[in-house]
Design a protein around this motif. Sequence first.
Motif, mmCIF file in Angstrom:
data_model
loop_
_atom_site.group_PDB
_atom_site.id
_atom_site.type_symbol
_atom_site.label_atom_id
_atom_site.label_comp_id
_atom_site.label_asym_id
_atom_site.label_seq_id
_atom_site.Cartn_x
_atom_site.Cartn_y
_atom_site.Cartn_z
ATOM 1 N N ALA A 107 36.706 61.868 19.189
ATOM 2 C CA ALA A 107 36.618 61.716 20.646
ATOM 3 C C ALA A 107 37.297 62.874 21.370
ATOM 4 C CB ALA A 107 37.252 60.385 21.064
ATOM 5 N N VAL A 108 38.455 63.287 20.880
ATOM 6 C CA VAL A 108 39.167 64.409 21.504
ATOM 7 C C VAL A 108 38.370 65.699 21.341
ATOM 8 C CG1 VAL A 108 41.292 65.785 21.466
ATOM 9 C CG2 VAL A 108 41.418 63.322 21.201
ATOM 10 N N GLY A 150 40.904 60.338 24.330
ATOM 11 C CA GLY A 150 40.644 60.027 22.921
ATOM 12 C C GLY A 150 41.503 58.890 22.408
ATOM 13 N N SER A 154 39.936 55.398 21.152
ATOM 14 C CA SER A 154 40.162 55.029 19.754
ATOM 15 C C SER A 154 40.907 53.702 19.652
ATOM 16 C CB SER A 154 40.950 56.133 19.052
ATOM 17 O OG SER A 154 41.135 55.828 17.690
#
Length: 316
Positions: A107-108, A150, A154
């Motif tokens: 995600a990051v 992120g 997560s």
Amino acid sequence: MDNLTIFTEFLLMDVAGSRELQVLQGVLFLAIYLGALTGNLATVTLIVTDARLHSPMYFFISNVALLDLGSISVIVPKAVVNSVTGSKVISLTECAAQIFLYILFAAVEFAFLVVMSYDRCVAICRPLHYGLIFTPRLCSRAAAGSWASGLLYSALHTGALFRLPFTKTNVIQQYFCDIPQILRISSPDVQFSEFIIIATSICLVLLCFSLMFMSYVNIFSNVLKMHSVEARNKTISTCTPQLAVLLLFVISGAIAVLGPTAKKPSLKNLLTAMFYIVVPPFVNPIIYSLRNREINAALGRIFSRCSQFTVKGFLD
């Protein structure tokens, strides 16, 4: 009420049937991991040590290299150990940590790729304002925002996935804790909540893709207007690696999300998982080193210094 068995550990299944094939699989994973480790660490080292690469674009590239290193390190070392030792067990806590960290890094990295597309758009379409827009403060905020988003995503994803106990089975038809496999053995309530989260995520991803698409359309429309062939080639050399990395990320993500969930171990299942787990971290440093002129020049300067040092030491 029927007695339910609550599983606190999972059995990881792989395609290797014999002990020799398991060891061979472990050696293959280890070779790929060492290659990805070397490439990404070399990229970060180049950017940190070479003052000519101290710019926003290379700051973001170094972060992506670290994220690639993190994502492959979450999965592959455990797979290597399991293949070599013949172990197939992973605890519930280890599985949750593996999924949390992998989603975090993915995600990051996606957030950084969005920022990098805007960075290149400003650098090419508004070069006179680039230094005023992409300040060190803005880069730090972009990095912090990417990590914060992120972490939130997560934590939400992992919390929803592991909020209820597993009672169906504890067999995962994969060599790591794959999200589709965990969903397959989850309760219907967990599957429904995950469906809501994934549907919302797809909407956000499509919004980000539209922003990136507009950025690259502006970039290449400006490139076509350039009269200098050298300037055009230099611009393309800085944009095409990022675009290639983005496409690889998208393709591997699509395979991970849209691919069928295997119900038994198979070579196709293994190769599909290898593609979206190990290929991007392994290939990304190669893409940057082959296509980016400034990174190539930095590599040349390091090799030149090393050769001079070696010759001087030999003469002395």
